[in-house]
Design a protein around this motif. Sequence first.
Motif, short mmCIF file in Angstrom:
data_model
loop_
_atom_site.label_atom_id
_atom_site.label_comp_id
_atom_site.label_asym_id
_atom_site.label_seq_id
_atom_site.Cartn_x
_atom_site.Cartn_y
_atom_site.Cartn_z
N UNK A 1 0.83 -1.20 0.00
CA UNK A 1 0.00 0.00 0.00
C UNK A 1 0.87 1.25 0.00
N UNK A 2 0.32 2.30 -0.57
CA UNK A 2 0.91 3.63 -0.54
C UNK A 2 -0.21 4.58 -0.13
N UNK A 3 0.04 5.50 0.77
CA UNK A 3 -0.97 6.48 1.16
C UNK A 3 -0.29 7.82 1.40
N UNK A 4 -0.85 8.86 0.82
CA UNK A 4 -0.28 10.18 1.03
C UNK A 4 -1.36 11.24 0.98
N UNK A 5 -0.97 12.47 1.29
CA UNK A 5 -1.87 13.61 1.28
C UNK A 5 -1.57 14.48 0.07
N UNK A 6 -2.63 15.03 -0.49
CA UNK A 6 -2.47 15.92 -1.64
C UNK A 6 -3.37 17.13 -1.45
N UNK A 7 -2.82 18.32 -1.67
CA UNK A 7 -3.61 19.54 -1.74
C UNK A 7 -3.46 20.08 -3.15
N UNK A 8 -4.59 20.23 -3.83
CA UNK A 8 -4.60 20.77 -5.19
C UNK A 8 -4.95 22.25 -5.09
N UNK A 9 -4.06 23.12 -5.52
CA UNK A 9 -4.34 24.55 -5.42
C UNK A 9 -5.47 24.96 -6.37
N UNK A 10 -6.08 26.10 -6.12
CA UNK A 10 -7.11 26.60 -7.05
C UNK A 10 -6.54 26.65 -8.47
N UNK A 11 -7.27 26.10 -9.42
CA UNK A 11 -6.83 26.09 -10.80
C UNK A 11 -5.82 25.00 -11.13
N UNK B 1 -13.09 6.01 -6.25
CA UNK B 1 -12.30 4.83 -6.63
C UNK B 1 -11.89 4.93 -8.09
N UNK B 2 -10.61 4.64 -8.38
CA UNK B 2 -10.10 4.60 -9.74
C UNK B 2 -9.48 3.22 -9.96
N UNK B 3 -10.05 2.40 -10.86
CA UNK B 3 -9.47 1.08 -11.13
C UNK B 3 -8.09 1.20 -11.79
N UNK B 4 -7.31 0.16 -11.69
CA UNK B 4 -6.01 0.11 -12.37
C UNK B 4 -6.23 0.27 -13.87
N UNK B 5 -5.33 0.99 -14.53
CA UNK B 5 -5.35 1.11 -15.98
C UNK B 5 -6.37 2.08 -16.55
N UNK B 6 -7.07 2.85 -15.73
CA UNK B 6 -8.07 3.80 -16.24
C UNK B 6 -7.43 5.18 -16.38
N UNK B 7 -7.36 5.71 -17.61
CA UNK B 7 -6.83 7.06 -17.79
C UNK B 7 -7.69 8.07 -17.04
N UNK B 8 -7.04 9.07 -16.42
CA UNK B 8 -7.78 10.11 -15.72
C UNK B 8 -6.96 11.39 -15.63
N UNK B 9 -7.67 12.48 -15.37
CA UNK B 9 -7.06 13.79 -15.23
C UNK B 9 -7.89 14.58 -14.23
N UNK B 10 -7.38 14.77 -13.00
CA UNK B 10 -8.09 15.57 -12.01
C UNK B 10 -7.71 17.05 -12.12
N UNK B 11 -8.67 17.91 -11.76
CA UNK B 11 -8.43 19.36 -11.79
C UNK B 11 -9.29 20.03 -10.73
N UNK B 12 -8.75 21.07 -10.12
CA UNK B 12 -9.49 21.88 -9.16
C UNK B 12 -9.94 23.15 -9.88
N UNK B 13 -11.22 23.23 -10.21
CA UNK B 13 -11.74 24.37 -10.95
C UNK B 13 -12.25 25.48 -10.04
N UNK B 14 -12.13 25.29 -8.74
CA UNK B 14 -12.66 26.28 -7.80
C UNK B 14 -11.61 27.32 -7.43
N UNK B 15 -12.01 28.24 -6.58
CA UNK B 15 -11.11 29.27 -6.08
C UNK B 15 -10.53 28.91 -4.72
N UNK B 16 -10.79 27.69 -4.25
CA UNK B 16 -10.33 27.22 -2.95
C UNK B 16 -9.46 25.98 -3.13
N UNK B 17 -8.48 25.77 -2.27
CA UNK B 17 -7.69 24.53 -2.33
C UNK B 17 -8.58 23.31 -2.06
N UNK B 18 -8.19 22.19 -2.58
CA UNK B 18 -8.87 20.92 -2.32
C UNK B 18 -7.84 19.94 -1.77
N UNK B 19 -8.18 19.25 -0.69
CA UNK B 19 -7.24 18.31 -0.07
C UNK B 19 -7.86 16.92 0.00
#
Length: 142
Positions: free
Chosen positions: A40-50, A93-111
Amino acid sequence: MEEGSKPTCRLLRAEESYDGKQGFRYLAGIARETVGSQGICMHLLTVPPGGRAKAHMHESHETAIYVLSGEVHTWFGDELENVLVARAGDLFYIPAGVPHLPANLSNEPASAVIARTDPNEQESVVLLPHLDARVPAEAPAI
């Protein structure tokens, strides 16, 4: 962690960070590299606005995400033809092998807390640059 050392409980303070292939800066967490984890791997991510990742997939492992705050749009599928919005309190949930692209479209950070079934933080990340243009830089909110 040294090879061959006896497994033991470990405590990490989320203080160090690293730049992932996907284009985000992650807080270093539980991984083979930090504590010697085997599955297992587990970590924290904060995506800045935009902020947005590069299109990618995790070739051989699953991903589970718990959104702590904010919201993140994620385009997914062979051509990034699908999109969903994960908000604070949601599990994603994201299965193995599924292409994806996350984005934060808001004006607030997302964690979020991110867990994967591969103990190596970046080993099976596959960038898919041919899909980056499928999601406009300022995609409309859904």
